[in-house]
Design a protein around this motif. Structure first.
Motif, PDB file in Angstrom:
ATOM      1  N   SER A 156       0.820  -1.220   0.000  1.00  0.00           N
ATOM      2  CA  SER A 156       0.000   0.000   0.000  1.00  0.00           C
ATOM      3  C   SER A 156       0.843   1.253   0.000  1.00  0.00           C
ATOM      4  O   SER A 156       0.716   2.106  -0.888  1.00  0.00           O
ATOM      5  CB  SER A 156      -0.935  -0.006   1.216  1.00  0.00           C
ATOM      6  OG  SER A 156      -1.793  -1.132   1.196  1.00  0.00           O
ATOM      7  N   THR A 157       1.744   1.366   0.988  1.00  0.00           N
ATOM      8  CA  THR A 157       2.542   2.586   1.113  1.00  0.00           C
ATOM      9  C   THR A 157       3.620   2.672   0.040  1.00  0.00           C
ATOM     10  O   THR A 157       3.790   3.710  -0.611  1.00  0.00           O
ATOM     11  CB  THR A 157       3.181   2.654   2.508  1.00  0.00           C
ATOM     12  OG1 THR A 157       2.165   2.519   3.499  1.00  0.00           O
ATOM     13  CG2 THR A 157       3.918   3.975   2.696  1.00  0.00           C
ATOM     14  N   THR A 158       4.373   1.575  -0.173  1.00  0.00           N
ATOM     15  CA  THR A 158       5.509   1.601  -1.098  1.00  0.00           C
ATOM     16  C   THR A 158       5.069   1.431  -2.552  1.00  0.00           C
ATOM     17  O   THR A 158       5.382   2.261  -3.412  1.00  0.00           O
ATOM     18  CB  THR A 158       6.518   0.494  -0.731  1.00  0.00           C
ATOM     19  OG1 THR A 158       6.924   0.653   0.628  1.00  0.00           O
ATOM     20  CG2 THR A 158       7.745   0.580  -1.636  1.00  0.00           C
ATOM     21  N   LEU A 159       4.329   0.347  -2.832  1.00  0.00           N
ATOM     22  CA  LEU A 159       3.946   0.056  -4.212  1.00  0.00           C
ATOM     23  C   LEU A 159       2.637   0.733  -4.620  1.00  0.00           C
ATOM     24  O   LEU A 159       2.422   0.998  -5.810  1.00  0.00           O
ATOM     25  CB  LEU A 159       3.826  -1.459  -4.409  1.00  0.00           C
ATOM     26  CG  LEU A 159       5.110  -2.265  -4.161  1.00  0.00           C
ATOM     27  CD1 LEU A 159       4.840  -3.754  -4.338  1.00  0.00           C
ATOM     28  CD2 LEU A 159       6.219  -1.805  -5.105  1.00  0.00           C
ATOM     29  N   GLY A 160       1.764   0.964  -3.664  1.00  0.00           N
ATOM     30  CA  GLY A 160       0.500   1.639  -3.946  1.00  0.00           C
ATOM     31  C   GLY A 160      -0.464   0.852  -4.809  1.00  0.00           C
ATOM     32  O   GLY A 160      -1.281   1.440  -5.531  1.00  0.00           O
ATOM     33  N   ILE A 161      -0.397  -0.481  -4.744  1.00  0.00           N
ATOM     34  CA  ILE A 161      -1.250  -1.291  -5.615  1.00  0.00           C
ATOM     35  C   ILE A 161      -2.428  -1.919  -4.868  1.00  0.00           C
ATOM     36  O   ILE A 161      -3.333  -2.480  -5.503  1.00  0.00           O
ATOM     37  CB  ILE A 161      -0.435  -2.410  -6.301  1.00  0.00           C
ATOM     38  CG1 ILE A 161       0.229  -3.321  -5.251  1.00  0.00           C
ATOM     39  CG2 ILE A 161       0.602  -1.808  -7.234  1.00  0.00           C
ATOM     40  CD1 ILE A 161       0.961  -4.493  -5.862  1.00  0.00           C
TER      41      ILE A 161
END
Length: 316
Positions: A156-161
């Motif tokens: 969620s935070t890093t990849l945002g997927i």
């Protein structure tokens, strides 16, 4: 067979009765007055007494327990002190999140653990076996809520997927709802898959050393046929036992995971009811969880009888 089924059903009912008595006793000794918490510190004694009477808190404990038990048996779970609506409706509403989450987690756990445990046992000492052992050790050591936080940071935070939390509701489409459950289900499934992998591997190795397996190999049956037609079915009994126990842990883990991911499920409802001292909601949700666990274990027992005919003969 019929008499055995009736004995199991009688045991199930007695277990549920004992669990309900334990739940009521624990809730009765919890500190704090629900009426005082509802009205606040500025309530007058008369108002407080009237609310206690309306809630039935001024009645003897045995009478309150009897009314609650009879109501639960009839499907009337009472009314929430906090929300002012029937508890049965709250449970059905929140179950639409918790039940798919638990089923999703079980499916993921089995999909990961069974093939990995079978492969590790079939290639004992090989690379797959080593990786499976590392996964099992890490999964047992790491708690589910911490796995959930790591998944949020990564996806969620890093990849945002993937969404970090919340639930859009099934009315907004199947994919958005399932997408919101992927990370919570993974957080629940991975620790349980680690345990199930170890149990599957051990059960497989035990069956692989049985005489009938040596006989099947001596007849020239292909290795894959021996593994999946003879070894795996006979190793399922301990695996199913752990699956039944894992359902208990999934129910307990849902309380933490639903709060980590802000999911409006039964676990979050129980947590909120505890903070609001909503006794009737806590009692009903806890009884529902306990009943679900007891029924699942009852079904697991019946599946043992279907898988292993020797158990039917032994208990007849």
């Amino acid at each position: 067979m019929i008499s055995l089924l009736f004995r199991r059903l009688a045991g199930l009912l007695l277990t549920l009765l004992a669990v309900s008595l334990l739940i009521f006793a624990v809730m009765a000794v919890l500190p704090g007055d629900p009426a005082a918490i509802t009205l606040g510190t500025s309530a007058t004694p008369e108002t407080l007494g009237a609310l206690r009477h309306a809630m039935g808190l001024d009645q003897p404990l045995i009478l309150r327990y009897g009314k609650w038990l009879l109501g639960a048996a009839a499907g009337d779970l009472g009314q929430s002190y906090t929300y002012g609506v029937p508890v049965a409706g709250l449970i059905v509403e929140r179950l639409a999140v918790t039940l798919p989450l638990a089923v999703f987690a079980i499916v993921l756990s089995v999909a990961i653990a069974i093939p990995l445990g079978v492969a590790a046992a079939a290639r004992r000492g090989g690379m797959i076996d080593i990786l499976a052992s590392i996964f099992a050790q890490m999964g047992v050591a790491v708690p589910g809520f911490w796995v959930g936080l790591l998944l949020i940071i990564l996806f969620s935070t890093t990849l945002g997927i993937m969404p970090a939390g919340g639930f859009p509701g099934w009315g907004n489409g199947l994919w958005p709802a399932l997408k919101a459950l992927v990370l919570p289900a993974l957080a629940l499934a991975l620790p349980q898959a680690a345990v199930l992998t170890r149990v599957t591997r051990t059960a497989m190795l035990d069956v692989l050393h049985e005489n009938f397996i040596r006989t099947a190999r001596a007849k020239g049956l292909p290795r894959r046929s021996v593994l999946w037609r003879h070894v795996v079915p006979n190793a399922l009994v301990p695996v199913l036992t752990i699956l039944g126990l894992q359902f208990t842990f999934l129910v307990a883990g849902a309380v933490l995971i639903e709060n980590v991911f802000n999911l409006p499920g039964l676990g979050r409802l129980a947590y909120q009811a505890l903070g609001q001292r909503d006794i009737i909601v806590m009692q009903d949700v806890t009884l529902f969880f306990a009943g679900l666990v007891v029924i699942v274990n009852f079904l697991i027992d019946l599946s043992f009888l279907a898988i292993d005919p020797r158990l039917r003969t032994r208990e007849a």
